[in-house]
Design a protein around this motif. Sequence first.
Motif, PDB file in Angstrom:
ATOM      1  N   ARG A  14       0.867  -1.182   0.000  1.00 57.18           N
ATOM      2  CA  ARG A  14       0.000   0.000   0.000  1.00 57.18           C
ATOM      3  C   ARG A  14       0.899   1.226   0.000  1.00 57.18           C
ATOM      4  N   TRP A  15       0.655   2.119  -0.938  1.00 59.05           N
ATOM      5  CA  TRP A  15       1.445   3.340  -1.067  1.00 59.05           C
ATOM      6  C   TRP A  15       0.611   4.519  -0.621  1.00 59.05           C
ATOM      7  N   LEU A  16       1.158   5.317   0.274  1.00 62.42           N
ATOM      8  CA  LEU A  16       0.502   6.550   0.711  1.00 62.42           C
ATOM      9  C   LEU A  16       1.485   7.692   0.460  1.00 62.42           C
ATOM     10  N   HIS A  17       1.019   8.723  -0.214  1.00 66.28           N
ATOM     11  CA  HIS A  17       1.893   9.847  -0.546  1.00 66.28           C
ATOM     12  C   HIS A  17       1.330  11.124   0.056  1.00 66.28           C
ATOM     13  N   LEU A  18       2.052  11.669   1.008  1.00 67.56           N
ATOM     14  CA  LEU A  18       1.653  12.952   1.566  1.00 67.56           C
ATOM     15  C   LEU A  18       2.174  14.055   0.659  1.00 67.56           C
ATOM     16  N   ARG A  19       1.400  15.102   0.520  1.00 69.72           N
ATOM     17  CA  ARG A  19       1.816  16.265  -0.269  1.00 69.72           C
ATOM     18  C   ARG A  19       2.041  17.429   0.682  1.00 69.72           C
ATOM     19  N   ALA A  20       3.164  18.079   0.529  1.00 68.53           N
ATOM     20  CA  ALA A  20       3.481  19.229   1.381  1.00 68.53           C
ATOM     21  C   ALA A  20       2.498  20.367   1.089  1.00 68.53           C
ATOM     22  N   PRO A  21       2.030  21.020   2.131  1.00 70.04           N
ATOM     23  CA  PRO A  21       1.133  22.163   1.925  1.00 70.04           C
ATOM     24  C   PRO A  21       1.922  23.389   1.442  1.00 70.04           C
ATOM     25  N   ALA A  22       1.213  24.353   0.914  1.00 72.06           N
ATOM     26  CA  ALA A  22       1.856  25.615   0.531  1.00 72.06           C
ATOM     27  C   ALA A  22       2.178  26.388   1.803  1.00 72.06           C
ATOM     28  N   VAL A  23       3.440  26.753   1.943  1.00 70.57           N
ATOM     29  CA  VAL A  23       3.925  27.453   3.137  1.00 70.57           C
ATOM     30  C   VAL A  23       4.629  28.737   2.676  1.00 70.57           C
ATOM     31  N   ALA A  24       4.401  29.816   3.378  1.00 74.55           N
ATOM     32  CA  ALA A  24       5.098  31.068   3.063  1.00 74.55           C
ATOM     33  C   ALA A  24       6.599  30.846   3.269  1.00 74.55           C
ATOM     34  N   PRO A  26      10.189  32.332   3.534  1.00 74.45           N
ATOM     35  CA  PRO A  26      10.928  33.582   3.734  1.00 74.45           C
ATOM     36  C   PRO A  26      12.007  33.827   2.675  1.00 74.45           C
ATOM     37  N   CYS A  27      12.645  32.776   2.171  1.00 68.59           N
ATOM     38  CA  CYS A  27      13.718  32.962   1.190  1.00 68.59           C
ATOM     39  C   CYS A  27      13.184  33.397  -0.173  1.00 68.59           C
ATOM     40  N   PHE A  28      11.870  33.313  -0.366  1.00 64.73           N
ATOM     41  CA  PHE A  28      11.235  33.760  -1.604  1.00 64.73           C
ATOM     42  C   PHE A  28      10.233  34.882  -1.321  1.00 64.73           C
ATOM     43  N   LYS A  29      10.601  35.750  -0.369  1.00 67.06           N
ATOM     44  CA  LYS A  29       9.804  36.928  -0.016  1.00 67.06           C
ATOM     45  C   LYS A  29       8.368  36.579   0.396  1.00 67.06           C
ATOM     46  N   GLY A  30       8.212  35.449   1.087  1.00 71.56           N
ATOM     47  CA  GLY A  30       6.912  35.063   1.609  1.00 71.56           C
ATOM     48  C   GLY A  30       6.011  34.354   0.625  1.00 71.56           C
ATOM     49  N   LYS A  31       6.493  34.098  -0.581  1.00 68.99           N
ATOM     50  CA  LYS A  31       5.680  33.380  -1.569  1.00 68.99           C
ATOM     51  C   LYS A  31       5.336  31.996  -1.033  1.00 68.99           C
ATOM     52  N   LYS A  32       4.078  31.592  -1.207  1.00 70.08           N
ATOM     53  CA  LYS A  32       3.650  30.277  -0.728  1.00 70.08           C
ATOM     54  C   LYS A  32       4.036  29.201  -1.732  1.00 70.08           C
ATOM     55  N   LEU A  33       4.846  28.274  -1.254  1.00 64.48           N
ATOM     56  CA  LEU A  33       5.317  27.152  -2.062  1.00 64.48           C
ATOM     57  C   LEU A  33       5.192  25.876  -1.244  1.00 64.48           C
ATOM     58  N   PRO A  34       5.069  24.712  -1.904  1.00 64.63           N
ATOM     59  CA  PRO A  34       4.980  23.466  -1.140  1.00 64.63           C
ATOM     60  C   PRO A  34       6.211  23.261  -0.266  1.00 64.63           C
ATOM     61  N   GLY A  35       5.975  22.913   0.965  1.00 63.96           N
ATOM     62  CA  GLY A  35       7.075  22.633   1.888  1.00 63.96           C
ATOM     63  C   GLY A  35       6.529  22.163   3.225  1.00 63.96           C
ATOM     64  N   TRP A  36       7.335  21.395   3.933  1.00 67.15           N
ATOM     65  CA  TRP A  36       6.918  20.915   5.259  1.00 67.15           C
ATOM     66  C   TRP A  36       7.199  21.966   6.317  1.00 67.15           C
ATOM     67  N   GLY A  37       7.926  22.987   5.929  1.00 65.34           N
ATOM     68  CA  GLY A  37       8.241  24.087   6.830  1.00 65.34           C
ATOM     69  C   GLY A  37       8.909  25.187   6.039  1.00 65.34           C
ATOM     70  N   PRO A  38       9.234  26.294   6.690  1.00 64.63           N
ATOM     71  CA  PRO A  38       9.832  27.416   5.976  1.00 64.63           C
ATOM     72  C   PRO A  38      11.320  27.207   5.684  1.00 64.63           C
ATOM     73  N   PHE A  39      11.744  27.755   4.574  1.00 65.09           N
ATOM     74  CA  PHE A  39      13.165  27.842   4.259  1.00 65.09           C
ATOM     75  C   PHE A  39      13.546  29.306   4.336  1.00 65.09           C
ATOM     76  N   HIS A  40      14.599  29.594   5.062  1.00 64.18           N
ATOM     77  CA  HIS A  40      15.035  30.971   5.258  1.00 64.18           C
ATOM     78  C   HIS A  40      16.129  31.376   4.283  1.00 64.18           C
ATOM     79  N   SER A  41      16.785  30.390   3.672  1.00 61.62           N
ATOM     80  CA  SER A  41      17.897  30.669   2.777  1.00 61.62           C
ATOM     81  C   SER A  41      17.843  29.702   1.599  1.00 61.62           C
TER      82      SER A  41
END
Length: 112
Positions: A14-24, A26-41
Motif C-alpha cells: 500500500r502506497w501513501l503519498h503525503l503532499r506538502a502544503p503551501a507554506v510562506a 521567507p527565502c522567496f519573499k513570503g511566496k507560498k510554495l509546497p514545503g513541510w516548513g519554511p526555508f530561510h535561505s
Amino acid sequence: LLRPLRAACPREFRWLHLRAPAVAQPCFKGKKLPGWGPFHSVDCVRVGKIDHEDPDDAGSYAATVLKVHSIIRELEQDGIPSERVVVGGFSQGAAVALESGLTYPNRLAGLV
C-alpha cells in the motif's frame, strides 16, 4: 518517478503519498510554495546555518510528524503492523520521515 518502483512491488503493498502544503517561504519573499516548513535561505543547509538551526517555532515540522504518526496508527488499526511500515521522504520530507520514525513509539520496518 515512483511508477517503476510501484510496478516492481507486489500488489499487497500500500502506497501513501503525503503532499506538502503551501507554506510562506521567507527565502522567496513570503511566496507560498509546497514545503513541510519554511526555508530561510536558498543556500545549502549546513550545521550552524539558519535552516539547520531553525527551532520550528511555528510548529510546521512537528505538525507533520504528528500527521505521519496518525497515518501509521490508522494503518495499524487496519491490521498492518508498524513493523511492516516504511516511511520515506526527500529533502525536507526525508528529515520529517526520520524524525517521525525515530519518535514513533513502535518499531517500524524502515526509514528511507
